[in-house]
Every structure is written in structure tokens, then in C-alpha cells.
Motif scaffolding. Sequence first.
Motif, PDB file in Angstrom:
ATOM      1  N   ASP A 192      -1.280   6.785   8.561  1.00 11.63           N
ATOM      2  CA  ASP A 192      -0.296   7.047   7.739  1.00 11.63           C
ATOM      3  C   ASP A 192      -0.284   8.407   6.973  1.00 11.63           C
ATOM      4  O   ASP A 192       0.791   9.238   6.932  1.00 11.63           O
ATOM      5  CB  ASP A 192      -0.455   6.112   6.343  1.00 11.63           C
ATOM      6  CG  ASP A 192       0.068   4.761   6.899  1.00 11.63           C
ATOM      7  OD1 ASP A 192       0.717   4.500   7.805  1.00 11.63           O
ATOM      8  OD2 ASP A 192      -0.644   4.032   6.242  1.00 11.63           O
ATOM      9  N   VAL A 193      -1.723   9.199   6.901  1.00 17.05           N
ATOM     10  CA  VAL A 193      -1.725  10.454   6.370  1.00 17.05           C
ATOM     11  C   VAL A 193      -1.305  11.273   7.437  1.00 17.05           C
ATOM     12  O   VAL A 193      -0.651  12.401   7.239  1.00 17.05           O
ATOM     13  CB  VAL A 193      -3.216  10.492   6.300  1.00 17.05           C
ATOM     14  CG1 VAL A 193      -3.588  12.016   5.834  1.00 17.05           C
ATOM     15  CG2 VAL A 193      -3.802   9.499   4.868  1.00 17.05           C
ATOM     16  N   SER A 244       3.156  12.184  -0.222  1.00 13.37           N
ATOM     17  CA  SER A 244       3.081  10.749   0.170  1.00 13.37           C
ATOM     18  C   SER A 244       4.258  10.827   1.123  1.00 13.37           C
ATOM     19  O   SER A 244       5.402  11.080   0.919  1.00 13.37           O
ATOM     20  CB  SER A 244       3.587  10.023  -0.990  1.00 13.37           C
ATOM     21  OG  SER A 244       3.508   8.413  -0.632  1.00 13.37           O
ATOM     22  N   ALA A 268      -1.978  12.033  -0.215  1.00  8.82           N
ATOM     23  CA  ALA A 268      -2.901  13.049   0.197  1.00  8.82           C
ATOM     24  C   ALA A 268      -2.859  14.386  -0.508  1.00  8.82           C
ATOM     25  O   ALA A 268      -1.524  14.833  -0.857  1.00  8.82           O
ATOM     26  CB  ALA A 268      -2.596  13.331   1.713  1.00  8.82           C
ATOM     27  N   ARG A 308       0.904  -1.028  -0.101  1.00  7.57           N
ATOM     28  CA  ARG A 308       0.068   0.023  -0.054  1.00  7.57           C
ATOM     29  C   ARG A 308       0.918   1.254   0.015  1.00  7.57           C
ATOM     30  O   ARG A 308       1.822   1.317   0.696  1.00  7.57           O
ATOM     31  CB  ARG A 308      -0.831  -0.110   1.309  1.00  7.57           C
ATOM     32  CG  ARG A 308      -1.815   1.040   1.167  1.00  7.57           C
ATOM     33  CD  ARG A 308      -2.887   0.966   2.556  1.00  7.57           C
ATOM     34  NE  ARG A 308      -2.003   1.450   3.711  1.00  7.57           N
ATOM     35  CZ  ARG A 308      -1.877   0.528   4.606  1.00  7.57           C
ATOM     36  NH1 ARG A 308      -2.496  -0.670   4.745  1.00  7.57           N
ATOM     37  NH2 ARG A 308      -1.238   0.803   5.874  1.00  7.57           N
ATOM     38  N   ARG A 309       0.465   2.198  -0.704  1.00  8.49           N
ATOM     39  CA  ARG A 309       1.235   3.509  -0.942  1.00  8.49           C
ATOM     40  C   ARG A 309       0.092   4.597  -0.805  1.00  8.49           C
ATOM     41  O   ARG A 309      -0.942   4.563  -1.525  1.00  8.49           O
ATOM     42  CB  ARG A 309       1.913   3.480  -2.307  1.00  8.49           C
ATOM     43  CG  ARG A 309       2.534   4.948  -2.535  1.00  8.49           C
ATOM     44  CD  ARG A 309       3.289   5.699  -1.602  1.00  8.49           C
ATOM     45  NE  ARG A 309       4.517   4.811  -1.552  1.00  8.49           N
ATOM     46  CZ  ARG A 309       5.653   4.639  -2.229  1.00  8.49           C
ATOM     47  NH1 ARG A 309       5.859   5.496  -3.275  1.00  8.49           N
ATOM     48  NH2 ARG A 309       6.709   3.826  -1.904  1.00  8.49           N
ATOM     49  N   THR A 310       0.299   5.284   0.201  1.00  7.02           N
ATOM     50  CA  THR A 310      -0.580   6.476   0.772  1.00  7.02           C
ATOM     51  C   THR A 310      -0.209   7.825  -0.065  1.00  7.02           C
ATOM     52  O   THR A 310       0.860   8.311  -0.423  1.00  7.02           O
ATOM     53  CB  THR A 310      -0.569   6.812   2.022  1.00  7.02           C
ATOM     54  OG1 THR A 310      -0.647   5.574   2.885  1.00  7.02           O
ATOM     55  CG2 THR A 310      -1.466   7.702   2.671  1.00  7.02           C
ATOM     56  N   ALA A 335      -7.547  11.961   0.534  1.00 12.44           N
ATOM     57  CA  ALA A 335      -6.548  11.115   0.376  1.00 12.44           C
ATOM     58  C   ALA A 335      -6.877   9.744   0.080  1.00 12.44           C
ATOM     59  O   ALA A 335      -7.892   9.445  -0.016  1.00 12.44           O
ATOM     60  CB  ALA A 335      -6.020  10.907   2.118  1.00 12.44           C
ATOM     61  N   TRP A 336      -5.674   9.150  -0.586  1.00 15.58           N
ATOM     62  CA  TRP A 336      -6.255   7.862  -1.250  1.00 15.58           C
ATOM     63  C   TRP A 336      -4.883   6.931  -1.087  1.00 15.58           C
ATOM     64  O   TRP A 336      -3.773   7.485  -0.587  1.00 15.58           O
ATOM     65  CB  TRP A 336      -6.712   8.136  -2.658  1.00 15.58           C
ATOM     66  CG  TRP A 336      -5.710   8.635  -3.616  1.00 15.58           C
ATOM     67  CD1 TRP A 336      -4.512   7.853  -4.485  1.00 15.58           C
ATOM     68  CD2 TRP A 336      -5.389   9.950  -3.712  1.00 15.58           C
ATOM     69  NE1 TRP A 336      -3.894   8.769  -5.232  1.00 15.58           N
ATOM     70  CE2 TRP A 336      -4.236  10.016  -4.754  1.00 15.58           C
ATOM     71  CE3 TRP A 336      -5.611  11.069  -3.367  1.00 15.58           C
ATOM     72  CZ2 TRP A 336      -3.650  11.081  -5.221  1.00 15.58           C
ATOM     73  CZ3 TRP A 336      -4.935  12.153  -3.640  1.00 15.58           C
ATOM     74  CH2 TRP A 336      -4.190  12.477  -4.582  1.00 15.58           C
ATOM     75  N   ALA A 337      -5.043   5.640  -1.342  1.00 16.87           N
ATOM     76  CA  ALA A 337      -4.021   4.687  -1.657  1.00 16.87           C
ATOM     77  C   ALA A 337      -4.164   3.938  -2.549  1.00 16.87           C
ATOM     78  O   ALA A 337      -5.061   3.717  -3.155  1.00 16.87           O
ATOM     79  CB  ALA A 337      -4.385   3.729  -0.116  1.00 16.87           C
ATOM     80  N   PRO A 351      -6.541   4.581   2.406  1.00 15.94           N
ATOM     81  CA  PRO A 351      -5.532   5.091   3.153  1.00 15.94           C
ATOM     82  C   PRO A 351      -5.871   4.825   4.699  1.00 15.94           C
ATOM     83  O   PRO A 351      -6.933   4.948   5.068  1.00 15.94           O
ATOM     84  CB  PRO A 351      -5.627   6.663   2.820  1.00 15.94           C
ATOM     85  CG  PRO A 351      -6.884   6.727   2.417  1.00 15.94           C
ATOM     86  CD  PRO A 351      -7.567   5.555   1.688  1.00 15.94           C
ATOM     87  N   GLU A 352      -4.779   4.649   5.527  1.00 11.72           N
ATOM     88  CA  GLU A 352      -5.064   4.344   6.976  1.00 11.72           C
ATOM     89  C   GLU A 352      -4.654   6.067   7.543  1.00 11.72           C
ATOM     90  O   GLU A 352      -3.773   6.902   7.044  1.00 11.72           O
ATOM     91  CB  GLU A 352      -3.843   3.639   7.464  1.00 11.72           C
ATOM     92  CG  GLU A 352      -3.946   2.135   6.991  1.00 11.72           C
ATOM     93  CD  GLU A 352      -5.287   1.445   7.661  1.00 11.72           C
ATOM     94  OE1 GLU A 352      -5.368   2.098   8.920  1.00 11.72           O
ATOM     95  OE2 GLU A 352      -5.528   0.409   7.566  1.00 11.72           O
TER      96      GLU A 352
END
Length: 366
Positions: free
Chosen positions: A272-273, A254, A219, A215-217, A294-296, A268-269
Motif C-alpha cells: 500500500d505504501v 495517503s 506515510a 485500514r487506512r495507510t 509509515a503507519w496505519a 501498514p502494508e
Amino acid sequence: MSSFQADIAIIGAGIAGASLAAMIGDRARTLLIEAESQPGYHSTGRSAAFWSESYGGPLVQPLTTASGPWMAARGFLHPRGCIHIATTEGRPALATLAEELDAGGVDYELLERAALEQAIPRLSAAFVAGLSEPTCQDIDVAALHGHFLGEAKRAGAQLLTDAAVETITRAGDGWEVRTRAGVVRAPLLVNAAGAWASPVATLAGASPIEIQPYRRTMAQLITDPPMAADMPLVMDALGRFYFRPETGGRLWLSPHDETAVAAHDVAPEELDVAIAIDQFEHVVDWRVVRRERAWAGLRSFAPDRLPVYGFDPVAPGFFWFAGQGGFGIQTAPAAAMVGAALLLDAPLPEAVSGIDVGLYGPGRFA
């Protein structure tokens, strides 16, 4: 249940499958099998959208470099530039990057603190050195993906959507793929399933190559001051964050995270954001006014973090086109040229003729 016949069935219609189908063109009857209602929903549509010859490392760089002129000639690249910034702790990583770019013939310039201050306003004093990569550019990902899908369609390729794969079996000298949209039969089967590449291989009885999704976050933020539209992409030399301008003074940020997950529709977690925003406010003296969204996305790597292109050593007619990490879009044209040549047993096009494609073969994991 509907039945479909093709010369080559490609599982996955994201950037990997679409580009490969486009490069195959009218040399074979191709059918794309897409689990979602629209291609590119997972990784392709959530990309950070930049082309950087340093991204992915020195063994990926030839694919990126070969893809650049192809994308530029068709209007998919737009000037951006990139600055890698380093604290004292990050100086060795910056030196290693410079060595890799030297070896690959990539233009760069080493920067000291004064130059960094001019390029990145209100940068923390902790960052004492940098490396400018002026060739870095933005990619119009949606247009690129759409182009590949359009080229494939004009060459006669079919696209099945809402076609999640249920079973894969050998049928005589070919493959039978049972999906929610019908049964597909083809002599050659391509695994371009991205984060789902390992489950697809398991269904087909192919080599157990582990393609691990991460997973890559990302925002989207509004800051004070706003990020200037002409600022470069800013990347940490130690790989802890990157940020780049977006429209209307916004920026994309990111934390450069890689969290191993099972393949699914990732979100997204919040932690993490929050970590990313806190870290960002210690990199530059800019206040985050608002987090707009935000998305992942998923990045998928083989164990050695190189792509996997080629025929499986144990499953006849099963072709790997997977493990393209976070560099699948910037390498898409060259990777698809390589993949199409290997798949059709054709000569490599001139643009990729100097690339050692043996580095990417699935047999390396035997």
C-alpha cells in the motif's frame, strides 16, 4: 477484584468516549473504560488531522460545520485550505462535490488548470480542474483529545486504563462490565469502542449492527522539492489519494485506502505504501527522497456510512456512540453534544439544534 460504580459507563476513551464524557460533565457520574494503557492509541492518535466540511458527505457535514466554531474558539484549528483536483475523468465527481457544498452553504471556488498550476507546483498535466475549499483547517488532535479528557476529569469522571472488556451482563436494571482492571456497574452503558463496537454489542446482547473497521495507510515523506508549509491539503476528486504539508518540508501521503479488517492494532502494508508513493510521483513532478515512516489507522463505518448515536432498540440502557468513520475527530464537539443530550434526555444545545439527529439512530437498522 476492584469494583467501580457509575451512572454512565463508557467503553472507549478515544475521541468519541472522551468528548462524550466531557459534554456530559457533572450531570452524571461517568466512568471511561479503556483497553489500552493510554487513551487514543488506535484511531485518534493516527488521524490525518484536518477539518473539512466536504469530508464524510452531506449528511455528516452539519456535524462538522457545527463543530468548527467550538474548536476555533478554543484554538484547536489552524488555517490550511484544501484543493480537490480532477482529471477529465474526475470532473463529474468535482461537479457533484460542488452541488453538495452549495446545498450545505459551504464556501468554495472552482479552479481551472492555470489556477491549479499556481497553487500546486509541477502538477501533472492530467489534472485539468479543481475545487478550492478555503475553510479547510488543520486540527491539533492531541490537544483536542487532551482537552476532552481534562474536562471529563474536572467534572468528576473516572478513567480506567488497561481495562479490556471481558464480559458484559445485565445486572438488575443496569449493566455489569467485567474488565481486566475490575468490575464496573452502571445503569447506562455507552458503546464508544470504535473499531471494537460490534464485538462490544455482541457481548451485551445488543442489536447486531455491523460497524466495519477499515485500514487506512499514511506515510511521511521527504520530497524534492520539499512541500511548502503553506500549501493546501490536496485531495483527488475520485478519492484515490491525498497529501498535506507537515513540519520541516515533509508531507503526509495517503492512498485513501479502505481495506476491511478485523479490529486489531493495525500496521501498514508495504505494498500500500509503495502504491501510494508511485501514484504520488505521477501526480506531481516531485521526487521522493526518503520515506521517514509509515503507519496505519482504523476507520469504522456502519453499513450506510453514517454515525450511530442513540439507545439500542433491544438492549435497555445500551447506548451507541460509534461508526464515526474517518470524520470522528472533526465532528467530535457536535457529535458529543448530540450524544449527551440523547443520553440524558435533555434538549439539544443551540449549536446542534438544527441537526436532524434521527438520521443517526440505531433503530434505522432494525
